[in-house]
Write an enzyme that holds these catalytic residues in place. Structure first.
Site, short mmCIF file in Angstrom:
data_model
loop_
_atom_site.label_atom_id
_atom_site.label_comp_id
_atom_site.label_asym_id
_atom_site.label_seq_id
_atom_site.Cartn_x
_atom_site.Cartn_y
_atom_site.Cartn_z
N THR A 283 0.85 -1.20 0.00
CA THR A 283 0.00 0.00 0.00
C THR A 283 0.88 1.25 0.00
O THR A 283 1.82 1.35 0.79
CB THR A 283 -0.93 -0.01 1.24
OG1 THR A 283 -1.70 -1.20 1.20
CG2 THR A 283 -1.84 1.21 1.26
N GLU B 239 -3.31 -8.11 6.33
CA GLU B 239 -3.11 -8.10 7.79
C GLU B 239 -3.47 -9.45 8.41
O GLU B 239 -3.98 -9.50 9.54
CB GLU B 239 -3.94 -6.99 8.44
CG GLU B 239 -3.42 -5.61 8.15
CD GLU B 239 -2.06 -5.37 8.76
OE1 GLU B 239 -1.59 -6.23 9.54
OE2 GLU B 239 -1.46 -4.35 8.42
P1 TGC Z 1 5.86 -17.82 14.89
O1 TGC Z 1 6.98 -18.80 15.11
O2 TGC Z 1 4.52 -18.14 15.40
O3 TGC Z 1 6.27 -16.41 15.47
C1 TGC Z 1 7.55 -15.83 15.29
C2 TGC Z 1 7.80 -14.94 16.50
O4 TGC Z 1 6.84 -13.87 16.47
C3 TGC Z 1 6.02 -13.93 17.65
N1 TGC Z 1 4.66 -13.58 17.23
C4 TGC Z 1 4.17 -12.37 17.40
N2 TGC Z 1 4.68 -11.28 18.01
C5 TGC Z 1 3.93 -10.19 18.02
N3 TGC Z 1 2.71 -10.14 17.45
C6 TGC Z 1 2.16 -11.18 16.84
N4 TGC Z 1 0.95 -11.09 16.29
C7 TGC Z 1 2.90 -12.38 16.79
N5 TGC Z 1 2.68 -13.60 16.26
C8 TGC Z 1 3.77 -14.32 16.54
C9 TGC Z 1 6.14 -15.35 18.15
O5 TGC Z 1 5.89 -15.42 19.54
C10 TGC Z 1 7.58 -15.67 17.82
O6 TGC Z 1 8.41 -15.04 18.78
P2 TGC Z 1 9.77 -15.76 19.24
O7 TGC Z 1 10.33 -14.79 20.24
O8 TGC Z 1 9.35 -17.05 19.80
O9 TGC Z 1 10.59 -15.88 18.00
O10 TGC Z 1 5.86 -17.49 13.33
P3 TGC Z 1 5.29 -18.29 12.10
O11 TGC Z 1 6.32 -18.24 11.04
O12 TGC Z 1 4.77 -19.62 12.54
O13 TGC Z 1 4.06 -17.36 11.64
C11 TGC Z 1 3.02 -17.06 12.49
C12 TGC Z 1 1.89 -16.32 11.73
C13 TGC Z 1 1.31 -17.21 10.65
C14 TGC Z 1 0.80 -16.00 12.73
C15 TGC Z 1 2.44 -15.04 11.13
O14 TGC Z 1 3.44 -15.23 10.24
C16 TGC Z 1 1.36 -14.17 10.48
O15 TGC Z 1 0.74 -13.38 11.19
N6 TGC Z 1 1.11 -14.25 9.13
C17 TGC Z 1 0.26 -13.31 8.44
C18 TGC Z 1 1.08 -12.30 7.67
C19 TGC Z 1 0.42 -10.95 7.60
O16 TGC Z 1 -0.48 -10.62 8.33
N7 TGC Z 1 0.92 -10.08 6.73
C20 TGC Z 1 0.47 -8.74 6.68
C21 TGC Z 1 1.39 -7.87 5.84
S1 TGC Z 1 1.15 -6.11 6.05
C22 TGC Z 1 -0.33 -5.78 5.39
O17 TGC Z 1 -1.07 -6.63 5.01
C23 TGC Z 1 -0.72 -4.34 5.34
S2 TGC Z 1 -2.27 -4.12 4.67
C24 TGC Z 1 -2.58 -2.47 4.77
C25 TGC Z 1 -3.41 -2.06 5.94
O18 TGC Z 1 -3.17 -2.45 7.07
O19 TGC Z 1 -4.35 -1.31 5.76
P1 FAD Z 2 -1.47 -16.66 0.68
O1 FAD Z 2 -0.66 -16.59 1.90
O2 FAD Z 2 -0.89 -17.28 -0.53
O3 FAD Z 2 -2.85 -17.40 1.03
C1 FAD Z 2 -3.73 -17.95 0.03
C2 FAD Z 2 -4.83 -18.72 0.76
O4 FAD Z 2 -4.25 -19.80 1.51
C3 FAD Z 2 -5.55 -17.84 1.80
O5 FAD Z 2 -6.92 -18.21 1.83
C4 FAD Z 2 -4.89 -18.22 3.10
O6 FAD Z 2 -5.69 -18.02 4.24
C5 FAD Z 2 -4.63 -19.72 2.87
N1 FAD Z 2 -3.58 -20.22 3.75
C6 FAD Z 2 -2.27 -19.85 3.79
N2 FAD Z 2 -1.62 -20.50 4.76
C7 FAD Z 2 -2.54 -21.30 5.37
C8 FAD Z 2 -2.51 -22.23 6.45
N3 FAD Z 2 -1.40 -22.44 7.16
N4 FAD Z 2 -3.65 -22.87 6.78
C9 FAD Z 2 -4.82 -22.64 6.10
N5 FAD Z 2 -4.91 -21.79 5.07
C10 FAD Z 2 -3.79 -21.12 4.71
N6 FAD Z 2 1.42 -6.50 2.53
C11 FAD Z 2 2.42 -5.72 3.02
O7 FAD Z 2 3.46 -6.20 3.45
N7 FAD Z 2 2.27 -4.35 3.05
C12 FAD Z 2 1.15 -3.75 2.58
O8 FAD Z 2 1.07 -2.50 2.63
C13 FAD Z 2 0.12 -4.55 2.04
N8 FAD Z 2 -0.98 -3.96 1.50
C14 FAD Z 2 -1.91 -4.75 0.83
C15 FAD Z 2 -2.94 -4.14 0.12
C16 FAD Z 2 -3.83 -4.92 -0.60
C17 FAD Z 2 -4.89 -4.26 -1.44
C18 FAD Z 2 -3.75 -6.34 -0.56
C19 FAD Z 2 -4.75 -7.19 -1.29
C20 FAD Z 2 -2.75 -6.93 0.16
C21 FAD Z 2 -1.79 -6.16 0.84
N9 FAD Z 2 -0.70 -6.74 1.49
C22 FAD Z 2 0.29 -5.96 2.02
C23 FAD Z 2 -0.49 -8.19 1.40
C24 FAD Z 2 -1.31 -9.02 2.36
O9 FAD Z 2 -0.83 -8.91 3.67
C25 FAD Z 2 -1.28 -10.47 1.89
O10 FAD Z 2 -2.05 -10.54 0.69
C26 FAD Z 2 -1.79 -11.45 2.92
O11 FAD Z 2 -0.92 -11.54 4.02
C27 FAD Z 2 -2.03 -12.86 2.35
O12 FAD Z 2 -0.94 -13.30 1.60
P2 FAD Z 2 -1.16 -13.88 0.11
O13 FAD Z 2 -2.01 -12.92 -0.64
O14 FAD Z 2 0.17 -14.21 -0.44
O15 FAD Z 2 -2.02 -15.19 0.29
#
Ligand code: TGC
Ligand code: FAD
Length: 396
Positions: A176, A375
């Site tokens: 974003t 997120e």
């Molecule tokens: P895992 O081994 O569980 O965790 C690694 C370390 O991180 C700690 N931890 C956290 N700490 C703070 N906040 C959290 N929510 C945390 N979740 C886990 C954990 O305790 C550990 O710490 P340590 O000290 O033991 O090393 O890691 P994993 O590789 O198994 O992954 C866990 C998982 C799946 C929950 C994590 O990777 C995840 O949340 N995946 C989703 C990725 C995601 O949300 N991406 C977003 C990108 S940014 C975005 O989308 C911006 S959109 C724009 C807008 O907001 O409007």
């Molecule tokens: P994937 O991880 O490939 O997932 C595909 C499908 O598989 C999903 O349904 C998911 O839930 C499922 N899946 C994956 N793993 C598992 C599991 N273990 N068990 C069951 N189901 C699973 N990211 C940033 O870093 N910064 C930004 O500013 C940002 N802005 C964004 C803005 C927009 C408009 C969009 C669409 C996305 C943005 N993102 C950003 C990225 C966003 O965080 C990712 O799209 C999101 O984390 C999911 O990753 P992915 O799209 O690669 O889907």
């Protein structure tokens, strides 16, 4: 003892009187953001969405900065230092207009600024945060990659040492504000684990490409970031960022904003449906007089108020320092799903009109597809809650 006082009938726009729980300061924030949003954003947002962009992101950043919304919950460095609930209310009122506008504020304040605020050196904080709070400098947050979305720990972007410099190579996806940002907080794998880097976007080797043809979050700029031999000085690394927990802790802040933002999107859809149901007539009466429409309105008002209660509860926990990241997962999971149900139902109540940009419902409905994905997807938050209640991780 009998109570002769007759309770007031519920207000259809705040059925459980949740806003009565707010402090005067919180109400002032709500009113200031709602007023700005209805004057400056709402009249234009359908056009921006239709055009698939934000025509003046820098003007918007300055306007948000003037309102004190950028990093408003952070302390010092020109930031507002507001309560979590006040920040949540700002997110709610922005997302009642459009998820893309809340996203603009989330990415700047809760991701890019929060990363510098949490993990930066004093010099980095002083150099970037006041200008970002004022909206003079736009930031973005690069965690996701083409092949690393839900599993950011698998990222391929690398930062290697070359003398005292750092050199970054990799690609970030779906970022974003990536192509309008002055500064990118980029997460990269290093010999010491994942670390955050402050990358001025005019650094040679950095480029950003706008992602076109989105069907969701169209009033928002989304980009790919390409880093090819981006050379940075030693002090570009965020010194306290070590390991995946660092970016994840920033995500908690932005996810918290979504907990509230989803309430705003849901409320806007419900209110549009309520008004439409009162004015649209078929079979000689307003459609709001049909039992099936009333059932839909009842489902929607319950979802909006449940989501509002969840947001307020999590906000109060956060303000007293008791909000665990699994509470935030609960809120994001529950409230985004509620908003999706409300948006879809409201779309139906609007009949054919509901598929146009003359009404907000389908715009919100398709935006919420993004909100459910970014997120942390719905599945990721379900697994976080599942882990919290069972003690068993089912991510892999
Ligand atoms: P895992 O081994 O569980 O965790 C690694 C370390 O991180 C700690 N931890 C956290 N700490 C703070 N906040 C959290 N929510 C945390 N979740 C886990 C954990 O305790 C550990 O710490 P340590 O000290 O033991 O090393 O890691 P994993 O590789 O198994 O992954 C866990 C998982 C799946 C929950 C994590 O990777 C995840 O949340 N995946 C989703 C990725 C995601 O949300 N991406 C977003 C990108 S940014 C975005 O989308 C911006 S959109 C724009 C807008 O907001 O409007
Ligand atoms: P994937 O991880 O490939 O997932 C595909 C499908 O598989 C999903 O349904 C998911 O839930 C499922 N899946 C994956 N793993 C598992 C599991 N273990 N068990 C069951 N189901 C699973 N990211 C940033 O870093 N910064 C930004 O500013 C940002 N802005 C964004 C803005 C927009 C408009 C969009 C669409 C996305 C943005 N993102 C950003 C990225 C966003 O965080 C990712 O799209 C999101 O984390 C999911 O990753 P992915 O799209 O690669 O889907």
């Amino acid at each position: 003892m009998s109570d002769s006082r007759r309770p007031a009938a519920p207000d259809p726009h705040d059925f459980l009187a949740l806003d009565a729980e707010l402090s005067d300061t919180e109400r002032d924030v709500r009113d200031a953001v709602r007023g700005f949003a209805s004057r400056e954003l709402l009249p234009n947002v359908a056009e921006w969405f239709d055009a698939g962009t934000l025509p003046d992101p820098r003007g918007l950043a300055r306007a948000f900065g003037d309102l004190g919304l950028l990093g408003m919950h952070l302390e010092g460095y020109g930031c507002g230092g507001s309560s979590a609930v006040a920040y949540g209310l700002a997110c709610r009122e922005l997302e009642a207009v459009d998820s893309g506008l809340r996203s603009f504020v989330s990415v700047q304040g809760s991701l890019a600024m929060a990363a510098i605020h949490k993990f930066g050196a004093e010099e980095q904080k002083g150099a970037w945060l006041p200008r970002m709070a004022a909206g003079e400098v736009v930031g973005c947050f690069g965690l996701t990659e083409p092949d690393s979305g839900s599993d950011p720990g698998s990222m391929r972007t690398r930062a290697r040492r070359d003398g005292t410099d750092w050199v970054l190579d990799g690609t970030k996806m779906w970022i974003t504000n990536g192509s309008v940002a002055d500064v990118a907080v980029v997460w990269a794998a290093t010999g010491e684990g994942i670390r955050g880097f402050v990358v001025p976007t005019d650094t040679p080797g950095f480029s950003a490409n706008v992602i076109h043809r989105k069907l969701s979050l169209r009033a928002s700029i989304t980009s790919e970031l390409v880093l090819e031999g981006v050379r940075l000085p030693a002090d570009a690394v965020l010194p306290a960022s070590k390991g995946l927990g660092a970016p994840l802790s920033c995500l908690n802040e932005a996810r918290y904003g979504i907990v509230w933002g989803a309430v705003g999107a849901a409320r806007a859809c419900y209110e549009a449906a309520l008004e439409y149901a009162a004015t649209r007539e078929q079979f000689g009466q307003p459609i709001g007089g049909f039992q099936l429409t009333q059932r839909k309105l009842a489902d929607m008002v319950v979802d909006v108020n449940h989501a509002g209660m969840t947001a307020l509860r999590i906000g109060r926990l956060k303000d007293r320092g008791d909000c665990h990241h699994n509470h935030v997962s609960f809120g994001k999971f529950a409230n985004v799903a509620a908003a999706q149900r409300v948006a879809r139902t409201a779309r139906g109540v609007h009949g054919a009109n509901g598929i146009t940009l003359e009404y907000p419902v389908m715009r919100h409905m398709v935006n919420l597809e993004t909100v459910a994905t970014y997120e942390g997807t719905e599945e990721i938050h379900a697994l976080s809650i599942g882990q919290a209640v069972t003690g068993i991780s089912a991510f892999r």
